[in-house]
Structure formats: structure tokens, C-alpha cells
Write a protein that holds these residues in place. Sequence first.
Motif, PDB file in Angstrom:
ATOM      1  N   HIS A 127      -4.616  -2.659 -34.433  1.00 10.10           N
ATOM      2  CA  HIS A 127      -5.999  -3.152 -34.465  1.00 10.10           C
ATOM      3  C   HIS A 127      -6.904  -2.163 -35.201  1.00 10.10           C
ATOM      4  O   HIS A 127      -7.709  -2.567 -36.061  1.00 10.10           O
ATOM      5  CB  HIS A 127      -6.484  -3.355 -33.023  1.00 10.10           C
ATOM      6  CG  HIS A 127      -7.932  -3.657 -32.885  1.00 10.10           C
ATOM      7  ND1 HIS A 127      -8.428  -4.937 -32.738  1.00 10.10           N
ATOM      8  CD2 HIS A 127      -9.015  -2.831 -32.876  1.00 10.10           C
ATOM      9  CE1 HIS A 127      -9.746  -4.888 -32.646  1.00 10.10           C
ATOM     10  NE2 HIS A 127     -10.133  -3.622 -32.715  1.00 10.10           N
ATOM     11  N   GLU A 128      -6.787  -0.873 -34.902  1.00  8.86           N
ATOM     12  CA  GLU A 128      -7.658   0.124 -35.527  1.00  8.86           C
ATOM     13  C   GLU A 128      -7.341   0.284 -37.010  1.00  8.86           C
ATOM     14  O   GLU A 128      -8.248   0.423 -37.840  1.00  8.86           O
ATOM     15  CB  GLU A 128      -7.533   1.455 -34.791  1.00  8.86           C
ATOM     16  CG  GLU A 128      -7.936   1.407 -33.325  1.00  8.86           C
ATOM     17  CD  GLU A 128      -9.363   0.921 -33.114  1.00  8.86           C
ATOM     18  OE1 GLU A 128     -10.203   1.134 -34.016  1.00  8.86           O
ATOM     19  OE2 GLU A 128      -9.645   0.329 -32.055  1.00  8.86           O
ATOM     20  N   VAL A 129      -6.069   0.284 -37.364  1.00 11.73           N
ATOM     21  CA  VAL A 129      -5.696   0.374 -38.779  1.00 11.73           C
ATOM     22  C   VAL A 129      -6.191  -0.857 -39.536  1.00 11.73           C
ATOM     23  O   VAL A 129      -6.614  -0.765 -40.695  1.00 11.73           O
ATOM     24  CB  VAL A 129      -4.167   0.531 -38.918  1.00 11.73           C
ATOM     25  CG1 VAL A 129      -3.711   0.333 -40.360  1.00 11.73           C
ATOM     26  CG2 VAL A 129      -3.733   1.921 -38.427  1.00 11.73           C
ATOM     27  N   GLU A 189     -12.414  -9.644 -33.983  1.00 12.78           N
ATOM     28  CA  GLU A 189     -11.474 -10.760 -33.943  1.00 12.78           C
ATOM     29  C   GLU A 189     -10.510 -10.702 -35.128  1.00 12.78           C
ATOM     30  O   GLU A 189      -9.307 -10.966 -34.972  1.00 12.78           O
ATOM     31  CB  GLU A 189     -12.252 -12.070 -33.932  1.00 12.78           C
ATOM     32  CG  GLU A 189     -13.021 -12.286 -32.630  1.00 12.78           C
ATOM     33  CD  GLU A 189     -14.138 -13.302 -32.755  1.00 12.78           C
ATOM     34  OE1 GLU A 189     -14.338 -13.837 -33.877  1.00 12.78           O
ATOM     35  OE2 GLU A 189     -14.818 -13.568 -31.743  1.00 12.78           O
ATOM     36  N   GLU A 190     -11.023 -10.347 -36.300  1.00 16.80           N
ATOM     37  CA  GLU A 190     -10.160 -10.234 -37.473  1.00 16.80           C
ATOM     38  C   GLU A 190      -9.155  -9.097 -37.284  1.00 16.80           C
ATOM     39  O   GLU A 190      -7.963  -9.242 -37.604  1.00 16.80           O
ATOM     40  CB  GLU A 190     -11.011  -9.999 -38.725  1.00 16.80           C
ATOM     41  CG  GLU A 190     -10.223 -10.025 -40.023  1.00 16.80           C
ATOM     42  CD  GLU A 190     -11.139 -10.015 -41.241  1.00 16.80           C
ATOM     43  OE1 GLU A 190     -10.873 -10.778 -42.185  1.00 16.80           O
ATOM     44  OE2 GLU A 190     -12.116  -9.231 -41.245  1.00 16.80           O
ATOM     45  N   ALA A 191      -9.612  -7.964 -36.758  1.00 15.16           N
ATOM     46  CA  ALA A 191      -8.716  -6.828 -36.538  1.00 15.16           C
ATOM     47  C   ALA A 191      -7.668  -7.153 -35.481  1.00 15.16           C
ATOM     48  O   ALA A 191      -6.525  -6.685 -35.568  1.00 15.16           O
ATOM     49  CB  ALA A 191      -9.519  -5.597 -36.135  1.00 15.16           C
ATOM     50  N   ASP A 192      -8.033  -7.932 -34.468  1.00 12.62           N
ATOM     51  CA  ASP A 192      -7.059  -8.339 -33.459  1.00 12.62           C
ATOM     52  C   ASP A 192      -5.895  -9.093 -34.098  1.00 12.62           C
ATOM     53  O   ASP A 192      -4.726  -8.792 -33.836  1.00 12.62           O
ATOM     54  CB  ASP A 192      -7.723  -9.243 -32.415  1.00 12.62           C
ATOM     55  CG  ASP A 192      -8.361  -8.461 -31.283  1.00 12.62           C
ATOM     56  OD1 ASP A 192      -8.165  -7.229 -31.217  1.00 12.62           O
ATOM     57  OD2 ASP A 192      -9.055  -9.087 -30.459  1.00 12.62           O
ATOM     58  N   LEU A 193      -6.207 -10.077 -34.930  1.00 12.06           N
ATOM     59  CA  LEU A 193      -5.159 -10.916 -35.501  1.00 12.06           C
ATOM     60  C   LEU A 193      -4.371 -10.169 -36.579  1.00 12.06           C
ATOM     61  O   LEU A 193      -3.148 -10.333 -36.682  1.00 12.06           O
ATOM     62  CB  LEU A 193      -5.761 -12.205 -36.057  1.00 12.06           C
ATOM     63  CG  LEU A 193      -6.465 -13.070 -35.011  1.00 12.06           C
ATOM     64  CD1 LEU A 193      -6.946 -14.379 -35.613  1.00 12.06           C
ATOM     65  CD2 LEU A 193      -5.556 -13.342 -33.812  1.00 12.06           C
ATOM     66  N   MET A 194      -5.060  -9.357 -37.371  1.00 16.15           N
ATOM     67  CA  MET A 194      -4.335  -8.525 -38.336  1.00 16.15           C
ATOM     68  C   MET A 194      -3.427  -7.535 -37.615  1.00 16.15           C
ATOM     69  O   MET A 194      -2.273  -7.318 -38.000  1.00 16.15           O
ATOM     70  CB  MET A 194      -5.319  -7.777 -39.236  1.00 16.15           C
ATOM     71  CG  MET A 194      -6.034  -8.639 -40.255  1.00 16.15           C
ATOM     72  SD  MET A 194      -7.207  -7.675 -41.265  1.00 16.15           S
ATOM     73  CE  MET A 194      -6.089  -6.535 -42.114  1.00 16.15           C
ATOM     74  N   GLU A 239      -6.958 -15.176 -25.182  1.00 13.46           N
ATOM     75  CA  GLU A 239      -6.680 -16.550 -25.589  1.00 13.46           C
ATOM     76  C   GLU A 239      -6.401 -16.651 -27.078  1.00 13.46           C
ATOM     77  O   GLU A 239      -5.486 -17.365 -27.510  1.00 13.46           O
ATOM     78  CB  GLU A 239      -7.855 -17.451 -25.211  1.00 13.46           C
ATOM     79  CG  GLU A 239      -8.000 -17.679 -23.711  1.00 13.46           C
ATOM     80  CD  GLU A 239      -9.276 -18.428 -23.366  1.00 13.46           C
ATOM     81  OE1 GLU A 239     -10.002 -18.816 -24.313  1.00 13.46           O
ATOM     82  OE2 GLU A 239      -9.546 -18.621 -22.168  1.00 13.46           O
ATOM     83  N   ALA A 240      -7.171 -15.926 -27.899  1.00 14.50           N
ATOM     84  CA  ALA A 240      -6.958 -15.959 -29.348  1.00 14.50           C
ATOM     85  C   ALA A 240      -5.600 -15.371 -29.706  1.00 14.50           C
ATOM     86  O   ALA A 240      -4.879 -15.908 -30.562  1.00 14.50           O
ATOM     87  CB  ALA A 240      -8.074 -15.197 -30.055  1.00 14.50           C
ATOM     88  N   LEU A 241      -5.229 -14.266 -29.070  1.00 12.71           N
ATOM     89  CA  LEU A 241      -3.926 -13.663 -29.340  1.00 12.71           C
ATOM     90  C   LEU A 241      -2.791 -14.606 -28.939  1.00 12.71           C
ATOM     91  O   LEU A 241      -1.805 -14.751 -29.669  1.00 12.71           O
ATOM     92  CB  LEU A 241      -3.801 -12.335 -28.589  1.00 12.71           C
ATOM     93  CG  LEU A 241      -4.654 -11.183 -29.123  1.00 12.71           C
ATOM     94  CD1 LEU A 241      -4.646 -10.019 -28.145  1.00 12.71           C
ATOM     95  CD2 LEU A 241      -4.161 -10.723 -30.493  1.00 12.71           C
TER      96      LEU A 241
END
Length: 273
Positions: A127-129, A189-194, A239-241
Motif C-alpha cells: 500500500h505504501e509503495v 483507495e487506489e493504493a489499497d487496490l494497487m 469490502e473493497a479489498l
Amino acid sequence: MRVLLWGLLALVLAGCDETPTGRSQLALVPDALMAKLGADSFDEMRERRPIVEDAALERRVRCVADAVVDAARRHYPRADVPEAWEVVVFDDPTPNAFALPGGRIGVHRGLLRVAETPAQLSAVIGHEVAHVLADHGNERLTQRLGIKAALLVVGLFSEGELAGEPLRQALGVGARLGISLPFSRTHEEEADLMGLEIMAAAGFAPEASVALWRNMAAAGGGQPPQFLSTHPAHESRIEALQRHLAGARRLGPEAAPPACGLGGKGDKRAPGA
């Protein structure tokens, strides 16, 4: 004034770009400056914060970080991934981690009580990267500079009852609630999915990301209302994950996670996943 406006327009158009997910973004700060800001901030933190003096623990965290960075480079080949990354474990009890432009990763010792396995730690570091790969820091800084410039213009040209400090204060609050915070949630949210895709490409079980955020929810207690928060609510994030787990499982079914030694449970993919 017309020349100034045309110059600003040219600068904006030059800064239009896309994140690795295809989302349009405006990032006007030069990459070299962002890298320097990241290096300076990291150096300052190293000077002011205690660092864990545990070579074995540092090697285990570095193992996960290296696997995540290598996977990020493979999975997002068009992204600007720093060649070398510095990884430091800070002796801080809070469950947190961060990555800075230029290739710096900081992990708090307290995170390792919440991220119980290498797979769960890979979800955080991924997530951080992802924030760095998507140039979120540049986008946020550009956004803040733009808001300040707009408020300055309002202060210069407004007249009548709405002129002056009251208007600037009102617009400042509106900009924070209407621009800054939603954009920040978009970044999260973008970092979560990436990050989910990156950890899966590295061979870690993507389900560990859900377990990690459940641990975070248990450790963190309540959150402010989502519309006033820079981060999605834990429930929304989980939920998104979960909706993207099936796609993430297909990214690295043959990859084996590295033996980083933070724990054993939840690190490997389920048979047939």
C-alpha cells in the motif's frame, strides 16, 4: 494578467498525467524535487526518532520490502520505481508505516504487533509503495499549492461584503472538505487496490490484506465519519479489498512468498487458489 493565465494553463497541461491504474491526475512538482523532499524528511526522521537495534528483525522486514518492491517493478513496468530503497524500522509503538518519494520505507515496530505475518506486512508495505508509484505525494502537494494560490487570488480581487478574511476562511474550509479530503480518500483507495495486486504478484496470499485491516480495526477502535476522514472507514476498505480478491489471486498463482520469518500463518496461498 492574460500572460499569467496562459502561463498557468500551460503549466497545468504539462502536469496532466495518469496513475498506473489509469486515473487522471495533476502533478506539477518536478520528480527530482519530490525525491529531495522525501530524502530530507527521511533523514530528519532518522535523526529524531529511535531506530530498532535488532538486526534479525530488520532483515525480516527488509525481506518483505524487497519482495514487494520487486513485484511492484514487474507488475507496473511503466511506473517510475526507484532503483534502490532504504528501509528503516523505527522504535515506535504505533502501528504505522510509510514510503517516501525517492525510495524510502519506514516501518514502526508497533505495526509488527498488528501485521502478524509476512503476508500481512506485505499488504501494508505494498500500500505504501503504491502511494509512491502513483505519485500521490506530488498530487497532494500540487493540490495544496493550487488551493493556496486560489485563495490568494480571491483575497486580491474580491470586493464588497464577502471580501477579505471571512471569505478566505469559508473557501478554505470548503476546499478542505470538498477537495483535499476526498482526494486523499481516493489516494488511499487506489493504493489499497494497487497494493493488493503488488502483494499478490510477490506471491503473498491476497486474503492477508483483509486479515490485516481487520486487525487494524480491532487495534484502532473508532474512526471519525468517513466524509470527514482522509482514510476510508475500515468496513469500506475491507469490502473493497474483498471485491478484488478473485482478480488478485490470478496474478501470481505459481509464485512462492519469500521465507521472511515474521510468522507462519496466513502467508501461503490456499491450495487451488
